[in-house]
Write an enzyme that holds these catalytic residues in place. Structure first.
Site, mmCIF file in Angstrom:
data_model
loop_
_atom_site.group_PDB
_atom_site.id
_atom_site.type_symbol
_atom_site.label_atom_id
_atom_site.label_comp_id
_atom_site.label_asym_id
_atom_site.label_seq_id
_atom_site.Cartn_x
_atom_site.Cartn_y
_atom_site.Cartn_z
ATOM 1 N N GLY A 34 0.805 -1.226 -0.175
ATOM 2 C CA GLY A 34 -0.049 0.008 0.041
ATOM 3 C C GLY A 34 0.669 1.304 0.059
ATOM 4 O O GLY A 34 1.448 1.731 1.072
ATOM 5 N N SER B 120 2.397 9.788 -8.014
ATOM 6 C CA SER B 120 3.951 9.735 -8.602
ATOM 7 C C SER B 120 4.665 10.442 -7.222
ATOM 8 O O SER B 120 5.915 10.130 -7.044
ATOM 9 C CB SER B 120 3.821 10.684 -9.843
ATOM 10 O OG SER B 120 3.163 9.631 -10.820
ATOM 11 N N ILE C 91 -4.602 -0.463 -4.875
ATOM 12 C CA ILE C 91 -3.831 -1.585 -4.321
ATOM 13 C C ILE C 91 -4.339 -3.020 -4.987
ATOM 14 O O ILE C 91 -5.315 -3.391 -4.704
ATOM 15 C CB ILE C 91 -3.893 -1.612 -2.943
ATOM 16 C CG1 ILE C 91 -3.637 0.064 -2.344
ATOM 17 C CG2 ILE C 91 -2.617 -2.407 -2.284
ATOM 18 C CD1 ILE C 91 -2.463 0.557 -2.821
ATOM 19 N N THR C 92 -3.295 -3.441 -5.714
ATOM 20 C CA THR C 92 -3.688 -4.806 -6.205
ATOM 21 C C THR C 92 -3.399 -5.840 -5.319
ATOM 22 O O THR C 92 -2.401 -5.783 -4.370
ATOM 23 C CB THR C 92 -2.655 -4.980 -7.426
ATOM 24 O OG1 THR C 92 -2.500 -3.926 -8.516
ATOM 25 C CG2 THR C 92 -2.519 -6.431 -8.077
ATOM 26 N N GLN D 109 -6.958 -2.526 -35.036
ATOM 27 C CA GLN D 109 -7.328 -1.980 -36.264
ATOM 28 C C GLN D 109 -7.032 -3.017 -37.530
ATOM 29 O O GLN D 109 -7.919 -3.133 -38.354
ATOM 30 C CB GLN D 109 -6.023 -0.864 -36.728
ATOM 31 C CG GLN D 109 -6.293 -0.064 -38.185
ATOM 32 C CD GLN D 109 -7.642 0.929 -37.868
ATOM 33 O OE1 GLN D 109 -7.847 1.335 -36.848
ATOM 34 N NE2 GLN D 109 -8.274 1.034 -39.025
ATOM 35 N N HIS E 234 -7.853 -6.274 -36.862
ATOM 36 C CA HIS E 234 -9.193 -7.082 -36.477
ATOM 37 C C HIS E 234 -10.348 -6.293 -37.069
ATOM 38 O O HIS E 234 -11.475 -6.714 -37.194
ATOM 39 C CB HIS E 234 -9.092 -7.364 -35.112
ATOM 40 C CG HIS E 234 -8.411 -8.763 -34.805
ATOM 41 N ND1 HIS E 234 -6.968 -8.611 -34.675
ATOM 42 C CD2 HIS E 234 -8.766 -9.707 -34.368
ATOM 43 C CE1 HIS E 234 -6.680 -9.671 -34.074
ATOM 44 N NE2 HIS E 234 -7.519 -10.367 -33.945
ATOM 45 N N GLU F 137 3.249 1.559 -11.692
ATOM 46 C CA GLU F 137 4.715 1.474 -11.208
ATOM 47 C C GLU F 137 5.516 2.679 -11.867
ATOM 48 O O GLU F 137 6.678 2.100 -12.321
ATOM 49 C CB GLU F 137 5.258 0.075 -11.513
ATOM 50 C CG GLU F 137 4.425 -1.100 -10.689
ATOM 51 C CD GLU F 137 5.294 -2.229 -10.079
ATOM 52 O OE1 GLU F 137 6.602 -1.860 -10.073
ATOM 53 O OE2 GLU F 137 4.802 -3.336 -10.203
ATOM 54 N N SER G 178 5.003 7.106 -17.421
ATOM 55 C CA SER G 178 6.049 7.408 -18.511
ATOM 56 C C SER G 178 6.650 8.651 -18.142
ATOM 57 O O SER G 178 8.079 8.484 -18.506
ATOM 58 C CB SER G 178 5.236 7.453 -19.632
ATOM 59 O OG SER G 178 4.721 6.182 -20.177
ATOM 60 N N GLU G 179 6.135 9.791 -17.650
ATOM 61 C CA GLU G 179 6.660 10.839 -17.473
ATOM 62 C C GLU G 179 8.078 10.703 -16.264
ATOM 63 O O GLU G 179 8.818 11.125 -16.436
ATOM 64 C CB GLU G 179 5.794 11.674 -16.948
ATOM 65 C CG GLU G 179 4.681 12.449 -18.008
ATOM 66 C CD GLU G 179 3.724 11.396 -18.501
ATOM 67 O OE1 GLU G 179 3.285 11.455 -19.362
ATOM 68 O OE2 GLU G 179 3.487 10.394 -17.557
#
Length: 389
Positions: free
Chosen positions: A126, A134, A161-162, A343, A345, A370, A373-374
């Site tokens: 957690g 972030s 939370i996974t 596309q 398909h 996790e 990208s930034e």
């Protein structure tokens, strides 16, 4: 270090075994679980019996004695078929069990790791809060040490939370502010909270765009008391510990993203051979061939990137930049390949009965979870020696 990324026989056997499991066991079932937003307990139990949850952990704690390369291979093969199952494994290992392995006391390891390695129990971490994603340094959850009872008293909340609310979730490691440093910044520590502890409430599952067969919840802590011995690692080192966990976890996510990207190629090649238009397979059209060639190029390059980062980690070499590069690239090309697969398909790609529809929905979160990208670009820039604002 060697640049030879060919697998030794033992790792190739693992990869092949997981590939067969993904196609023979996961693929026929997972679509129904996904549509029902239901956690696939039977699949997870089989993964536990295969030893997948113990791949990178020592045998003395019930693990398989492998490493992050072995874990990455398993994640890639699972994600070629389904990301919900892959992220359940990734989070259980990288976020649930790995912090205890790396920072736990011997007693904590022997208490928790055997069940976590067997898949009998899932763990979660957690960190994220409604106002601290972030910016994990903005943690608002607090924990004070009660000197009368020698217990931590935790108050606050966590989100996204996974693996935190399944029937087999056994613990959540929580980051909390435990004091103030001399420079005025918060002191953040990590504390193990067993499931079922009074005051620890797990909300209903989120309604998500993707990863619908995985478990993701919001957590709240209201005067939750756990023994002082549940402190994980050194007091005040919780944030630094989690940064280490994230560095390693990015390699795992990169492997997962690579698998999704390769799965898009697999499904699209199959469809391009079977689908006929104007009296011939659409795969003879250069436009389709060029799309598929570019998609394969991206998946192949992504595989080299995550394996390079994993190899550096395994050999004890610096890997922070390479992990960020792999995570950034794999998540980007996973989204690209999912879009192109849809596309190719055509209208069928928008139907949930086709795996690429699931892949399209699952891909976007890879650019967020996790470390966005930034954030990856910030880390790469710092590793290049650029000044920090």
């Amino acid at each position: 270090m060697s640049l030879d990324h060919r697998l030794d026989p033992e790792l190739e056997e693992l990869r092949r075994t997981v590939e067969e499991f993904a196609h023979d066991v996961v693929a026929p079932k997972i679509g129904d679980y996904y549509e029902r937003h239901e956690f696939p307990y039977d699949i997870i139990r089989e993964m536990g019996r295969m030893g997948l949850f113990g791949l990178p952990f020592p045998e003395e704690y019930g693990g398989m004695g492998g490493d992050y390369l072995a874990l990455g291979l398993a994640l890639e093969e699972l994600a070629r078929v389904d990301s919900s199952v892959a992220i359940t494994l990734e989070a259980a290992v990288s976020l649930g069990a790995m912090p205890i392995h790396l920072f736990g006391t011997e007693e904590q390891k022997r208490t928790w790791l055997p069940k976590l390695c067997s898949g009998e129990m899932l763990g979660a971490f957690g960190l994220t809060e409604p106002g601290a994603g972030s910016d994990a340094g903005g943690t608002r959850t607090t924990a004070r040490l009660d000197p009368d009872t020698d217990e931590w008293v935790i108050n606050g909340s966590k989100c996204f939370i996974t693996n935190s609310g399944t029937d087999i979730t056994g613990l959540v490691t929580v980051t909390a502010v435990t004091g103030t440093r001399d420079n005025g910044r918060p002191e953040i520590s990590a504390i193990i909270v067993p499931s079922g502890t009074p005051g620890f409430t797990v909300a209903a599952p989120y309604s998500k765009v993707g990863w619908n067969a995985s478990d993701t919840r919001e957590l709240s802590f209201d005067e939750v008391r756990v023994p002082s011995a549940n402190l994980l690692g050194e007091r005040g080192r919780g944030y630094a510990q989690f940064l280490r966990i994230l560095d390693e976890g990015r390699i795992a996510i990169a492997a997962l993203g690579t698998g999704l990207a390769q799965g898009c190629v697999d499904e699209s090649v199959k469809y391009a051979k079977e689908r006929h238009a104007f009296g011939r397979p659409i795969g003879v059209n250069q436009a389709i061939q060029f799309k598929l060639a570019d998609m394969e190029l991206k998946a192949h390059t992504s595989r080299l990137a995550w394996r390079d980062a994993a190899s550096r980690l395994v050999h004890g070499e610096p890997f922070k930049k390479e992990a960020a590069l792999a995570k950034l690239y794999s998540s980007t090309i996973a989204v690209d390949n999912a879009r192109e697969a849809t596309q190719i398909h055509g209208g069928y790609g928008f139907m949930n009965e086709y795996p690429v529809a699931r892949m399209w929905r699952d891909s976007k979160i890879l650019e967020i979870g996790e470390g966005t990208s930034e954030v990856q670009r910030m880390l790469i820039a710092r590793e290049l020696g650029l000044p920090v604002a």
